[in-house]
Design an enzyme around this catalytic site. Structure first.
Site, PDB file in Angstrom:
ATOM      1  CB  SER A 403      -0.926   0.001   1.206  1.00  0.00           C
ATOM      2  OG  SER A 403      -0.323  -0.614   2.294  1.00  0.00           O
ATOM      3  CG  HIS A 424      -3.177  -0.456  -2.625  1.00  0.00           C
ATOM      4  ND1 HIS A 424      -3.325   0.898  -2.403  1.00  0.00           N
ATOM      5  CD2 HIS A 424      -3.277  -1.058  -1.406  1.00  0.00           C
ATOM      6  CE1 HIS A 424      -3.490   1.095  -1.103  1.00  0.00           C
ATOM      7  NE2 HIS A 424      -3.486  -0.064  -0.493  1.00  0.00           N
ATOM      8  CD  GLU A 436      -4.273   3.628  -4.946  1.00  0.00           C
ATOM      9  OE1 GLU A 436      -4.266   4.874  -5.021  1.00  0.00           O
ATOM     10  OE2 GLU A 436      -3.547   2.991  -4.151  1.00  0.00           O
ATOM     11  CG  ASN A 474      -2.631   4.493   1.506  1.00  0.00           C
ATOM     12  OD1 ASN A 474      -3.762   4.770   1.899  1.00  0.00           O
ATOM     13  ND2 ASN A 474      -2.164   3.261   1.482  1.00  0.00           N
TER      14      ASN A 474
END
Ligand code: T1G
Length: 693
Positions: A403, A424, A436, A474
């Site tokens: 991540s 992800h 992702e 993130n």
């Protein structure tokens, strides 16, 4: 020609043919008006309307919204259908949604195939039904059931529609066939026209109570509450006045930012997985996948794959761990069984045949794609990919569920970096919609295409991301979380910030989310970044102190909040930690208002998103918006941070960022792309359009 007219004996047939979903665009509306008039003029005894292709009318043409409305307007079309002197029969299949259901309510008789669905999803577009449903449907099924359909936007099946009284009949066969049969029957019975608008309005209900209940669930979204107002109007006005009131409320909503945000989300989620560079690139075949690591993420990924019909080989370090992983997957599957997503036979097949749990990597030698979901540490990842490189077959795709970490570095630890990609997932991976797809500098186009094909198969919203720390989601999360920490050092409280962001439409504020995810994740990330952190970066220590005391949030019953069953209350230990740190740093309370907190929080989010776009990590602004909508709980009615920014106006936002930079020039460096767009008088939507051109 989108509406075809033909006679079948005494019956005039209007066939809608406007692929892909028979949207009620101007030509379709005109065709219906002309068809009904012609049928009444040339002596037909009944009219059957049906849709060619996969569905009956799936609603108004959403692409026409925001443009100058063209006649005939849909409410008028429904009135004209209803005013026909000969019975009009709707023969439905597929999804009769929004204006499509309203046309059917304008008809005098409704028959559908057993698999047909019908609903009023306008609230999902920031609107209410605008072609008579708020006035006709309550007359047919009562206020409460009508309000439920309009405010939930959820489609119902044919059986329920028959029970409620929307449908008169359910018949098996193709729509034209069942329509003609029903029309023959009605003609034989000399059945008369039966306008729904002539039905009496049922007894009023407690609309204030209904409104309050809907408002509570809507978390700031306007249209569901307005839908209750429109239905209530039916009890205070006659049909045509009620229709006018519906139109007034509908046009009010059409002007709202929420409508723009939700339509952006509607088309965005369909556009985001379409990459121009993948046109003509065939994905590799995937029938069996491998998953390394059977923790919460690994088990969730395996569950999602198994539910999509793939075979899964899951690898764990020990037999006990493999058994525990199988237990987690079984738990996820029993949830799917309870929700009726799968039946017992599929459940058993998955657990007994499709899933293999093992400890030896050799078990992966037949897998077409292998997803690593082990501990978030670069050395551990490289060790796993090194082993995979020796056992995976030629042409197998090696994917990492990292991540944050550098995918190119992971890929470089193998002899086949072109076959390495990042996939992800978000926890719980069999529930969260976002995926992702992280593309490394060596990743081959057909490997990227396979990542997107897998995402589609798993029912995910797949978004392309380049490689940077934290990818799209993130990295932005880190930035707006840092902004929240700065707000706290300067006087705000975690609880004030959570209240503000929940008022903005998030289901949970950032500190409640941290407690849910586990404070130890943020702690590990801060430790990971500490060695390379810039000295100018403001990083508070109160959160570390909470973790040092073993408070990791919900999983330990204590974090920013104290959890007692489903109840949560502020943790009394938190504010003293924060005040102590402020005193130590000699910081004064800047007395931020709720508005100021929102301005800064959103400015941080938008600015970082613009940097990610400027660097090409994300290709289009809508990519960023879909990541935040489907992975970070961003309120759909605000469209996503960049759509929201456009609606606020980029010049004011840039001014804000420049003024904040006076206090902290390191954190608030305006994104070059934002400055460029403002200088050129353009916005993020312009970039989306250019990318689609
Ligand atoms: N208008 C225009 N385009 C539409 C459309 C619509 N209503 N519905 C779908 N499309 C396009 C979509 O963008 C995609 O295009 C393609 O069709 C296939 O869709 C007055 C105001 C019907 C259940 O909200 O829920 O009526 O990407 O990929 O998964 O009261 O589409 O291929 O270029 O979604 O099989 C109310 C919206 C309108 C229904 C099919 N109706 N559509 O799902 O295919 S408001 C809706 C859907 C209204 C009146 C009011 C789904 C679907 P492209 P898809 P799918």
């Amino acid at each position: 020609m989108t509406i075809h007219y033909e006679r079948q004996g005494d019956i005039a047939v209007l066939k809608a043919d406007n692929p892909p979903v028979n949207a009620l665009g101007q030509a379709v509306r005109q065709g219906l008006v002309d068809g009904v008039a012609r049928a009444n003029e040339d002596g037909a005894k009944a009219i059957v309307i049906y849709g060619e292709g996969r569905t009956w009318f799936a609603g108004a043409d959403i692409r026409e919204f925001g443009k100058t409305p063209l006649e005939p307007y849909l409410p008028d079309v429904c009135n004209i259908v209803e005013a026909s002197a000969i019975p009009v029969i709707a023969a439905m299949h597929g999804t009769a949604l929004g204006g499509g259901l309203e046309v059917a309510l304008g008809c005098h008789y409704r028959v559908a195939v057993p698999t047909a669905k019908m609903g009023l999803p306008e609230v999902h577009l920031g609107l209410i039904p605008g072609a008579g449903a708020t006035q006709r449907l309550p007359r047919l099924i009562g206020h409460a059931a009508a309000i439920d359909m309009m405010t939930s936007g959820r489609p119902i099946g044919a059986d329920k529609a028959l029970t409620l009284g929307i449908l008169d009949k359910i018949e098996t066969g193709d729509p034209l066939e069942i329509g003609l049969a029903y029309a023959q029957e009605l003609i034989a019975q000399n059945a008369q026209v039966r306008p729904v608008s002539a039905l009496p309005v049922p007894e009023a209900i407690d609309f204030d109570a209904a409104r309050d209940a809907v408002r509570k669930k809507s978390r700031g979204q306007i249209s569901p509450v307005v839908a209750v107002d429109a239905v209530e109007a039916a009890t205070r006005m006659d049909f045509s006045e009620g229709l006018a009131e519906e139109r007034r409320l509908f046009m009010e909503l059409m002007k709202t930012d929420q409508r723009q945000g939700m339509i952006h989300a509607f088309f965005g989620e369909r556009q985001v997985s379409k990459l121009p560079e993948l046109q003509g690139v065939a994905p590799r075949d995937v029938a069996e996948i491998g998953v390394i690591g059977g923790g919460t993420m690994g088990a969730g990924i395996a569950t999602a794959a198994l539910l999509s019909g793939l075979r899964v080989v899951l690898i764990e370090m020990t037999d006990e761990a493999a058994e525990a992983a199988k237990g987690r997957i079984a738990g996820n599957l029993s949830g799917a069984l309870k929700r009726g997503k799968i039946d017992q036979a599929k459940h058993d097949h998955i657990l007994n045949d499709a899933l293999t749990c093992a400890t030896d990597y050799v078990a992966l030698s037949n897998a077409d794609l292998i997803i690593e979901a082990v501990f978030e540490n670069m050395d551990v990842k490289k060790e796993v990919f090194g082993k995979l490189d020796t056992v995976a077959k030629a042409g197998a795709i090696l994917a990492s569920n990292t991540s944050y970490l550098n995918l190119d570095e992971i890929a470089a630890s193998t002899s086949r970096p072109a076959d390495v990609i990042g996939l992800h997932f978000f926890s719980p991976a069999h529930v969260m919609k976002l995926l992702e797809v992280v593309v490394g500098k060596e990743t081959a186009p057909d490997v990227v295409a396979t990542g997107f094909a897998l995402g589609k198969r798993l029912g995910k919203i797949s978004v392309r991301s380049g490689v940077c720390d934290g990818f799209i989601g993130n990295r932005i999360l880190n930035t707006y979380r840092s902004c929240a920490d700065h707000l706290i050092l300067d006087g705000a409280s975690p609880y004030q910030i959570d209240k503000v962001m929940e008022g903005f439409g998030f289901a949970m504020g950032p500190f409640a989310v941290s407690d849910l995810a586990g404070l130890d994740i943020g702690w590990a990330n801060r430790k990971r970044l500490a060695p390379t952190r810039d000295a100018r970066e403001r990083v508070p220590t109160y959160a570390d102190k909470l973790c040092e005391d073993g408070h990791f949030g919900q999983k330990t019953g204590r974090g920013y909040y104290v959890y007692d069953g489903r109840a949560k209350s502020p943790n009394p230990d938190v504010m003293p930690l924060i005040q102590a740190e402020r005193a130590e740093l000699g910081l004064t309370d800047k007395g931020y208002s709720d508005e100021e907190i929102l301005r800064r929080y959103m400015a941080a989010m938008v600015n970082e998103a613009a940097k990610i776009l400027g660097e090409g990590i994300a290709r289009r602004p809508l990519d960023v918006d879909m990541v935040l909508l489907f992975g970070y709980g961003f309120p759909r009615y605000n469209g996503g941070p960049l759509k929201w920014a456009d609606l606020q106006g980029l010049p004011a936002l840039l001014e804000d960022i420049k003024s904040f930079a006076q206090e902290d020039a390191y954190f608030w460096q305006p994104a070059p792309l934002l400055e460029q767009l403002v200088a050129e008088g353009r916005n993020f939507e312009d970039l989306n359009k250019e990318a689609a051109a």
